[in-house]
Design a protein around this motif. Structure first.
Motif, PDB file in Angstrom:
ATOM      1  N   THR A   1      19.562   6.889   9.111  1.00 41.07           N
ATOM      2  CA  THR A   1      20.567   7.525   7.707  1.00 41.07           C
ATOM      3  C   THR A   1      19.156   7.623   7.351  1.00 41.07           C
ATOM      4  O   THR A   1      18.088   7.261   7.513  1.00 41.07           O
ATOM      5  CB  THR A   1      21.515   6.416   7.126  1.00 41.07           C
TER       6      THR A   1
ATOM      7  N   GLU B   1      24.481  -1.772  13.795  1.00 42.09           N
ATOM      8  CA  GLU B   1      23.074  -2.375  14.483  1.00 42.09           C
ATOM      9  C   GLU B   1      23.180  -2.793  16.220  1.00 42.09           C
ATOM     10  O   GLU B   1      22.546  -2.391  17.052  1.00 42.09           O
ATOM     11  CB  GLU B   1      23.297  -4.059  14.565  1.00 42.09           C
TER      12      GLU B   1
ATOM     13  N   ALA C   1      10.731  -1.084  15.646  1.00 42.99           N
ATOM     14  CA  ALA C   1      11.201   0.184  16.783  1.00 42.99           C
ATOM     15  C   ALA C   1      10.475  -0.028  17.534  1.00 42.99           C
ATOM     16  O   ALA C   1      11.435  -0.374  18.742  1.00 42.99           O
ATOM     17  CB  ALA C   1      11.322   1.650  16.106  1.00 42.99           C
TER      18      ALA C   1
ATOM     19  N   GLY D   1      24.055   6.352  10.069  1.00 45.35           N
ATOM     20  CA  GLY D   1      25.380   5.544  10.171  1.00 45.35           C
ATOM     21  C   GLY D   1      23.410   4.451  10.491  1.00 45.35           C
ATOM     22  O   GLY D   1      23.401   4.425  10.915  1.00 45.35           O
TER      23      GLY D   1
ATOM     24  N   GLU E   1       2.567   4.103  10.106  1.00 42.90           N
ATOM     25  CA  GLU E   1       3.232   3.222   9.909  1.00 42.90           C
ATOM     26  C   GLU E   1       3.294   1.861   9.952  1.00 42.90           C
ATOM     27  O   GLU E   1       2.099   1.764  10.707  1.00 42.90           O
ATOM     28  CB  GLU E   1       4.381   3.552  11.546  1.00 42.90           C
TER      29      GLU E   1
ATOM     30  N   ARG F   1      15.388   4.844   9.735  1.00 37.78           N
ATOM     31  CA  ARG F   1      15.679   6.238   8.549  1.00 37.78           C
ATOM     32  C   ARG F   1      15.261   7.252   9.338  1.00 37.78           C
ATOM     33  O   ARG F   1      13.642   7.558   9.329  1.00 37.78           O
ATOM     34  CB  ARG F   1      14.717   4.912   7.257  1.00 37.78           C
TER      35      ARG F   1
ATOM     36  N   GLY G   1      14.399  -3.241   4.198  1.00 34.64           N
ATOM     37  CA  GLY G   1      13.430  -2.924   5.129  1.00 34.64           C
ATOM     38  C   GLY G   1      13.110  -3.952   5.827  1.00 34.64           C
ATOM     39  O   GLY G   1      13.356  -5.681   5.521  1.00 34.64           O
TER      40      GLY G   1
ATOM     41  N   ALA H   1      22.579   0.270  18.019  1.00 30.13           N
ATOM     42  CA  ALA H   1      21.000   0.237  18.397  1.00 30.13           C
ATOM     43  C   ALA H   1      19.807  -0.403  19.244  1.00 30.13           C
ATOM     44  O   ALA H   1      19.479   0.197  20.148  1.00 30.13           O
ATOM     45  CB  ALA H   1      20.187  -0.280  16.859  1.00 30.13           C
TER      46      ALA H   1
ATOM     47  N   GLN I   1       8.364   9.829   6.125  1.00 29.68           N
ATOM     48  CA  GLN I   1       8.011   9.033   6.734  1.00 29.68           C
ATOM     49  C   GLN I   1       8.011   8.395   8.775  1.00 29.68           C
ATOM     50  O   GLN I   1       6.909   8.557   9.166  1.00 29.68           O
ATOM     51  CB  GLN I   1       7.572   7.080   6.073  1.00 29.68           C
ATOM     52  N   LYS I   2       9.385   9.009   9.124  1.00 24.22           N
ATOM     53  CA  LYS I   2       9.400   8.780   9.971  1.00 24.22           C
ATOM     54  C   LYS I   2       9.347   9.903  11.087  1.00 24.22           C
ATOM     55  O   LYS I   2       9.640   9.753  11.982  1.00 24.22           O
ATOM     56  CB  LYS I   2      10.568   7.863  10.820  1.00 24.22           C
TER      57      LYS I   2
END
Ligand code: ADP
Length: 482
Positions: free
Chosen positions: A330, A358, A383, A355, A378, A301, A19, A361, A305-306
């Motif tokens: 994921t 990178e 991000a 999935g 957060e 993720r 993380g 992203a 939380q997100k």
């Protein structure tokens, strides 16, 4: 004055990462070098770390260190000065550093990370001749016992403890205490005892000389019952000793002008080539290819939380605006299914890639018009920093580091030519939906949109300010220690 700091952590990019902690531990030493702070990082000898070491010098051997032979070894890897706790009986295990192959935590995690804390204290207090440090910087619960061991060791070395996420607390049964190697007085509420368990994070918070977390707003939030996760009382008690220092990005790696993973490179001065990234993103995700369609992205993720459930709950508003959504992530099975389902129900409009990717992203940050970060909490968040750096406007929940890094383009801000994104509060699906509508209205005025995008691209998301603040904090801590 030149300072020598021993950093202690369980993760360090690019060697071992699960993380954001790893990104910070990996980037900070390089950023601090410019402030006359020399950082040595103590890491567990996971297979991935040992493989990266190459030539390593043994500093000290232990015949029996928490149940087996161990060595402290010094080496350089990825531009970092490292000391590794090479203890195969604790760390020579493949895969995720915390989880056993069948899932579930390793049963001896308490001992594994007690050993890390003890090694940090030994190293900092002169166990290896010729190796000295002025201060210690311990990160998250895995390093939580370092401040505890240091408090009972001589000579006294000041220790900063940084919280990257209060949700991960490292709690273990009280019965483990005799094996930790701490004096009996540590087993107390005035110590590491935490509601009938041994709390490694609690120990860090209790014994550290200073505490920091990864944004000013999260530093304030964790002192409240709503977000303090049971530790708010302790944190309020430490008052002025809790600082919030925002994370940065490695702006060499995250650079849209050189990023080979983009379909087209661009600069802040000339972001026109973002259009080619948007087209590539729409194509690769199977979305309708149209430069005028407002394109939202999400990378992260897929967890509570997100706020991924909030995103699914606000999807109607996004679709009602004729916008598109590209999701990459994921996480929890139910939320993965929710994203897949939304894509299946809205072909060409919603796409979900489940999935870790990178390259995709980077294409989302460099091609989407808006990046959604609807997190319930957060600590800092990376991000939105990546979105700013790559010219996507972040639409964020008004919490934690998101508050500190994104400037809301409200009416007054727009009139003044300010704003880098959009905030929503309260953090629920209805307000997210309304704010998606607000972003869509701004999108219709391309001149304003381009101005906001230029503001985003001009934001300094590097480590420069924050490295200076860490350096100042180390020096304050030393001055206090007298
Ligand atoms: P966390 O709480 O997960 O640490 P952060 O926002 O601090 O969240 O950091 C997450 C980082 O991982 C960001 O750089 C993000 O781009 C990246 N990331 C998350 N999920 C994915 C994925 N599925 N594929 C590629 N990168 C990802």
């Amino acid at each position: 004055m030149s300072l020598r700091v021993l950093a202690v952590a369980s993760e360090c990019a690019p060697l071992i990462k699960t993380g954001g902690l790893a990104d910070v531990v990996g980037a900070l030493p390089l950023a601090l070098a410019g402030h006359d702070v020399k950082v040595t990082t103590l890491l567990p000898g996971y297979p991935a770390v040992m493989a990266a070491l190459g030539e390593a010098r043994a500093l000290r051997r232990f015949e029996d260190f928490y149940g087996g032979p161990a060595r402290l070894r010094r080496a350089t890897a990825a531009g970092l000065d490292l000391v590794v706790l090479d203890a195969p009986h604790l760390f020579d295990r493949p895969g995720n550093p915390y989880l056993a192959p069948g899932g579930g935590e390793w049963g001896d995690n308490g001992i594994r990370f007690a050993a890390l804390g003890a090694a940090a204290s030994l190293l900092a207090t002169g166990a290896v001749r010729g190796v000295t440090f002025d201060a210690v910087h311990a990160h998250d619960w895995q390093a939580g016992l370092a401040p505890a061991f240091l408090r009972f060791a001589a000579p006294r070395k000041p220790c900063l403890f940084t919280i990257h996420n209060l949700a991960f607390q490292g709690k273990f049964p009280l019965s483990l205490f005799p094996r930790l190697g701490l004096p009996a007085e540590a087993l107390s509420v005035q110590g590491m005892e935490y509601y009938g368990t041994l709390g490694f994070l609690k120990a860090g918070l209790w014994y550290a000389d200073r505490i920091s977390t990864v944004s000013p707003t999260y530093a304030a939030e964790i002192g409240t019952p709503a977000l303090g996760m049971g530790l708010d009382g302790l944190l309020r008690g430490r008052g002025g000793q809790v600082s919030g220092i925002l994370n940065g990005l490695d702006v060499e790696d995250w650079n849209p002008a050189t990023d080979p993973r983009l379909a087209a490179r661009f600069s802040a001065a000339d972001p026109g080539a973002r259009a080619a990234n948007k087209a590539a993103l729409q194509r690769r995700m199977g979305l309708e290819e149209n430069p005028d369609t407002l394109l939202f992205g999400f990378v992260g993720r897929l967890t509570w939380q997100k706020g991924v459930d909030l995103l699914l709950g606000a999807l109607w508003a996004l679709l009602g605006e004729g916008a598109e959504l590209a999701v990459l992530g994921t996480g929890e099975w139910g939320l993965e299914e929710g994203c897949r389902g939304a894509a299946a129900a809205n072909p060409g409009r919603v796409a979900a890639q489940i999935g870790f990717d990178e390259g995709m992203a980077r294409l989302i940050y460099g091609g989407a018009d808006v990046v959604l970060v609807p997190s319930r909490f957060e600590p800092c968040g990376l991000a939105q920093l990546a979105a700013l750096r790559y010219g996507a406007l972040p639409l964020v929940a008004h919490v934690g580091g998101l508050v500190d890094s994104v400037v809301d383009a409200n009416e007054m801000a727009i009139a003044a030519g300010q704003g880098t994104g959009f905030h929503f509060a309260p953090v629920n699906a209805e307000m997210l939906a309304a704010t998606i509508g607000r972003a869509a209205r701004v999108w219709r005025d391309r001149a304003v949109w381009r101005r906001l995008q230029a503001n985003a691209l001009a934001t300094d998301v590097s480590w420069a300010r924050s490295a200076a603040r860490y350096a100042a904090l180390y020096r304050e801590m030393l001055a206090d220690a007298g």
